[in-house]
Design a protein around this motif. Structure first.
Motif, PDB file in Angstrom:
ATOM      1  N   ARG A 118       0.838  -1.207   0.000  1.00  0.00           N
ATOM      2  CA  ARG A 118       0.000   0.000   0.000  1.00  0.00           C
ATOM      3  C   ARG A 118       0.877   1.264   0.000  1.00  0.00           C
ATOM      4  NH1 ARG A 118      -5.264  -1.049   0.614  1.00  0.00           N
ATOM      5  NH2 ARG A 118      -5.960  -2.953   1.680  1.00  0.00           N
ATOM      6  N   THR A 119       1.943   1.221   0.771  1.00  0.00           N
ATOM      7  CA  THR A 119       2.867   2.363   0.814  1.00  0.00           C
ATOM      8  C   THR A 119       3.496   2.600  -0.556  1.00  0.00           C
ATOM      9  OG1 THR A 119       3.359   1.949   3.153  1.00  0.00           O
ATOM     10  CG2 THR A 119       4.943   3.275   1.913  1.00  0.00           C
ATOM     11  N   ALA A 120       3.854   1.517  -1.238  1.00  0.00           N
ATOM     12  CA  ALA A 120       4.443   1.640  -2.579  1.00  0.00           C
ATOM     13  C   ALA A 120       3.462   2.298  -3.542  1.00  0.00           C
ATOM     14  CB  ALA A 120       4.846   0.260  -3.095  1.00  0.00           C
ATOM     15  N   LEU A 121       2.175   1.937  -3.438  1.00  0.00           N
ATOM     16  CA  LEU A 121       1.172   2.545  -4.318  1.00  0.00           C
ATOM     17  C   LEU A 121       0.967   4.025  -3.994  1.00  0.00           C
ATOM     18  CD1 LEU A 121      -1.528  -0.297  -4.527  1.00  0.00           C
ATOM     19  CD2 LEU A 121       0.101   0.398  -6.289  1.00  0.00           C
ATOM     20  N   GLU A 122       1.038   4.377  -2.719  1.00  0.00           N
ATOM     21  CA  GLU A 122       0.924   5.784  -2.330  1.00  0.00           C
ATOM     22  C   GLU A 122       2.084   6.594  -2.901  1.00  0.00           C
ATOM     23  OE1 GLU A 122       0.723   5.707   1.885  1.00  0.00           O
ATOM     24  OE2 GLU A 122      -1.283   4.790   1.953  1.00  0.00           O
ATOM     25  N   LEU A 123       3.287   6.033  -2.829  1.00  0.00           N
ATOM     26  CA  LEU A 123       4.455   6.710  -3.387  1.00  0.00           C
ATOM     27  C   LEU A 123       4.325   6.859  -4.898  1.00  0.00           C
ATOM     28  CD1 LEU A 123       7.314   4.999  -1.346  1.00  0.00           C
ATOM     29  CD2 LEU A 123       6.613   7.404  -1.206  1.00  0.00           C
ATOM     30  N   ALA A 124       3.782   5.808  -5.543  1.00  0.00           N
ATOM     31  CA  ALA A 124       3.602   5.854  -6.993  1.00  0.00           C
ATOM     32  C   ALA A 124       2.637   6.973  -7.376  1.00  0.00           C
ATOM     33  CB  ALA A 124       3.090   4.510  -7.503  1.00  0.00           C
ATOM     34  N   GLU A 174       6.385  -3.033  -7.984  1.00  0.00           N
ATOM     35  CA  GLU A 174       6.722  -3.640  -6.700  1.00  0.00           C
ATOM     36  C   GLU A 174       5.453  -4.124  -5.989  1.00  0.00           C
ATOM     37  OE1 GLU A 174       8.183  -2.039  -2.365  1.00  0.00           O
ATOM     38  OE2 GLU A 174       9.171  -1.193  -4.138  1.00  0.00           O
ATOM     39  N   ALA A 175       4.406  -3.311  -6.019  1.00  0.00           N
ATOM     40  CA  ALA A 175       3.148  -3.688  -5.383  1.00  0.00           C
ATOM     41  C   ALA A 175       2.510  -4.874  -6.095  1.00  0.00           C
ATOM     42  CB  ALA A 175       2.188  -2.503  -5.368  1.00  0.00           C
ATOM     43  N   ALA A 176       2.597  -4.905  -7.429  1.00  0.00           N
ATOM     44  CA  ALA A 176       2.033  -6.023  -8.201  1.00  0.00           C
ATOM     45  C   ALA A 176       2.742  -7.327  -7.874  1.00  0.00           C
ATOM     46  CB  ALA A 176       2.124  -5.719  -9.694  1.00  0.00           C
ATOM     47  N   THR A 177       4.066  -7.261  -7.703  1.00  0.00           N
ATOM     48  CA  THR A 177       4.832  -8.449  -7.308  1.00  0.00           C
ATOM     49  C   THR A 177       4.399  -8.933  -5.930  1.00  0.00           C
ATOM     50  OG1 THR A 177       6.754  -7.753  -8.608  1.00  0.00           O
ATOM     51  CG2 THR A 177       7.147  -9.343  -6.835  1.00  0.00           C
ATOM     52  N   ALA A 178       4.164  -7.989  -5.029  1.00  0.00           N
ATOM     53  CA  ALA A 178       3.706  -8.341  -3.689  1.00  0.00           C
ATOM     54  C   ALA A 178       2.353  -9.046  -3.742  1.00  0.00           C
ATOM     55  CB  ALA A 178       3.621  -7.096  -2.808  1.00  0.00           C
ATOM     56  N   VAL A 179       1.463  -8.599  -4.628  1.00  0.00           N
ATOM     57  CA  VAL A 179       0.151  -9.236  -4.775  1.00  0.00           C
ATOM     58  C   VAL A 179       0.310 -10.690  -5.206  1.00  0.00           C
ATOM     59  CG1 VAL A 179      -1.917  -9.305  -6.238  1.00  0.00           C
ATOM     60  CG2 VAL A 179      -1.202  -7.156  -5.187  1.00  0.00           C
ATOM     61  N   THR A 180       1.198 -10.929  -6.161  1.00  0.00           N
ATOM     62  CA  THR A 180       1.438 -12.299  -6.628  1.00  0.00           C
ATOM     63  C   THR A 180       1.951 -13.180  -5.493  1.00  0.00           C
ATOM     64  OG1 THR A 180       1.948 -11.511  -8.859  1.00  0.00           O
ATOM     65  CG2 THR A 180       2.718 -13.719  -8.269  1.00  0.00           C
ATOM     66  N   ASP A 181       2.942 -12.676  -4.767  1.00  0.00           N
ATOM     67  CA  ASP A 181       3.513 -13.451  -3.656  1.00  0.00           C
ATOM     68  C   ASP A 181       2.491 -13.671  -2.549  1.00  0.00           C
ATOM     69  OD1 ASP A 181       5.879 -13.450  -5.045  1.00  0.00           O
ATOM     70  OD2 ASP A 181       6.802 -11.829  -3.883  1.00  0.00           O
ATOM     71  N   LEU A 182       1.735 -12.639  -2.224  1.00  0.00           N
ATOM     72  CA  LEU A 182       0.743 -12.738  -1.153  1.00  0.00           C
ATOM     73  C   LEU A 182      -0.380 -13.706  -1.509  1.00  0.00           C
ATOM     74  CD1 LEU A 182       0.530  -8.992  -0.121  1.00  0.00           C
ATOM     75  CD2 LEU A 182       0.976 -10.874   1.470  1.00  0.00           C
ATOM     76  N   THR A 183      -0.753 -13.745  -2.767  1.00  0.00           N
ATOM     77  CA  THR A 183      -1.798 -14.678  -3.195  1.00  0.00           C
ATOM     78  C   THR A 183      -1.382 -16.111  -2.898  1.00  0.00           C
ATOM     79  OG1 THR A 183      -2.555 -13.173  -4.936  1.00  0.00           O
ATOM     80  CG2 THR A 183      -3.144 -15.502  -5.160  1.00  0.00           C
TER      81      THR A 183
END
Length: 384
Positions: free
Chosen positions: A82-88, A101-110
């Protein structure tokens, strides 16, 4: 980039909701208290006076800490994304790296939340423990023996992908092709819970490699999955009720496994249950392995008598043949592996049989059992 960021944020919201459900299933707040309690117990100077009880406590502590750490780590990863998306958003066009970076986190978290969600569904007494798997040929003659060997290799690959330890108890070669049967013990997190999805009849359709006319052949093999009983479960077996035979061992392909007659066959006379083991070079070790498997099968039998619910452990018994299969593996005239219970399917047969990529089928089964099933076609399906 704004659309991608919005989509990723929506995915994070969905993952956070799923994580909340997992926390509820696992009773995380209660688990934190249990961790503190068990850590206090393990610090007692007299803790190891009873070694068996101490090991049980340490195993429970390790599992509880792992669950808490996994949940906390997932929350932290969601917060970071979420912080990465705010910075973006603040950086505009220069924020693409943070969106990625946030998209990669979504893949890993899934993947991580899939695993936690799956584990939270395991409520059976032995689901988080080890498993004993037996594969036997069914209808199909020589083809069935070869199919049994193919399944054996598939499960070896799957266990390796999972990081589970495998001990092959028995795997004698057939006279012409394949193996007569295979029995192996799997040690690892949730091994029994995961692998009980595989219990049942597996059907193979292909051009027969043993048929000179290259005709299509349908063959079957049966998979049995039972739990390794923990030390706290005691099953008494009278020495008068068993017969122990010793013979020379051989492995798949006909090669000798042992240089001495150390293979052991244990027959439980009252029930007719027969267990063989030839993995170890010592008769004593092979007999011990046989007795472990025998006790697990006797416990399963007692459950069936007492509760008339054999499917609680390995599912209902069926003939290993037409009409009873749980999954079909079709190699000809098209390529397809399909689970007939959940409708999960893929055209990438090689990834399943050669690489042991069974997670979509096993996770799909448990989601189906939990009442969350949705028919699924895997994204890597190839053209027929």
């Amino acid at each position: 980039m704004a659309d991608e960021s919005t989509s990723t944020l929506a995915e994070l919201d969905a993952l956070e909701a799923r994580l909340g459900e997992v926390e509820s299933y696992l009773h995380i707040d209660e688990l934190r208290g249990r961790v503190s309690q068990l850590e206090a117990e393990s610090a007692d100077p007299a803790f190891w006076d009873d070694a068996d009880a101490a090991r049980a406590v340490m195993a429970e502590l390790a599992q509880a800490k792992n669950d808490v750490t996994s949940v906390d780590g997932a929350h932290e990863r969601i917060s970071d994304a979420r912080t990465a998306l705010e910075l973006a958003a603040e950086m505009g066009e220069d924020g693409a790296e943070f969106v990625a970076e946030a998209a990669t986190a979504v893949t890993d978290l899934t993947r991580v939340i899939d695993e936690m969600e799956l584990s939270s569904w395991f409520t059976g007494e032995f689901d988080h423990g080890d498993a004993i798997v037996t594969i036997k040929p069914g209808q199909g003659g020589l083809e069935a023996q070869d199919w049994t060997f193919m399944l054996f290799k598939m499960y070896m690959k799957y266990c390796a992908r999972r990081g589970w330890k495998v001990t092959i108890n028995d795997c004698p070669a057939a006279e012409v092709i394949g193996i007569d049967r295979a029995t192996f013990t799997v040690e690892g997190k949730d091994a029994f819970g995961m692998l009980r999805a595989e219990a049942g009849v597996h059907r193979l359709v292909r051009i027969s490699p043993t048929d000179a006319k290259k005709r299509r052949q349908t063959t079957f093999a049966g998979v049995e999955v039972i739990p390794v009983l923990p030390d706290t479960v005691e099953i008494e077996v009278s020495p008068d009720d068993i017969r122990v035979d010793v013979y020379h061992a051989s492995g798949p392909g006909g090669q000798g496994v042992n240089t001495t007659d150390s293979a052991v066959r244990v027959t439980h006379i009252p029930t007719g249950i027969v267990v063989t083991c030839q993995n170890e070079r010592s008769q004593i070790q092979n007999k011990a392995a046989c007795m472990q498997i025998l006790k697990a099968r006797l416990y399963e039998l007692e459950l069936a008598k007492r509760e008339e619910a054999l499917d609680e452990i390995r599912g209902p018994k069926h003939d290993i043949g037409f009409g009873n299969q749980i999954r079909s593996y079709v190699l000809y005239p098209y390529q397809m592996v399909k689970d007939l219970r959940t409708e999960v399917e893929t055209g990438n047969v090689e990834s399943v049989l050669e690489d042991g990529d069974l997670d979509p089928f096993i996770i799909g089964y448990h989601r189906w059992v939990a009442g969350n099933a949705e028919p699924t076609t895997l994204s890597n399906q190839s053209a027929e």
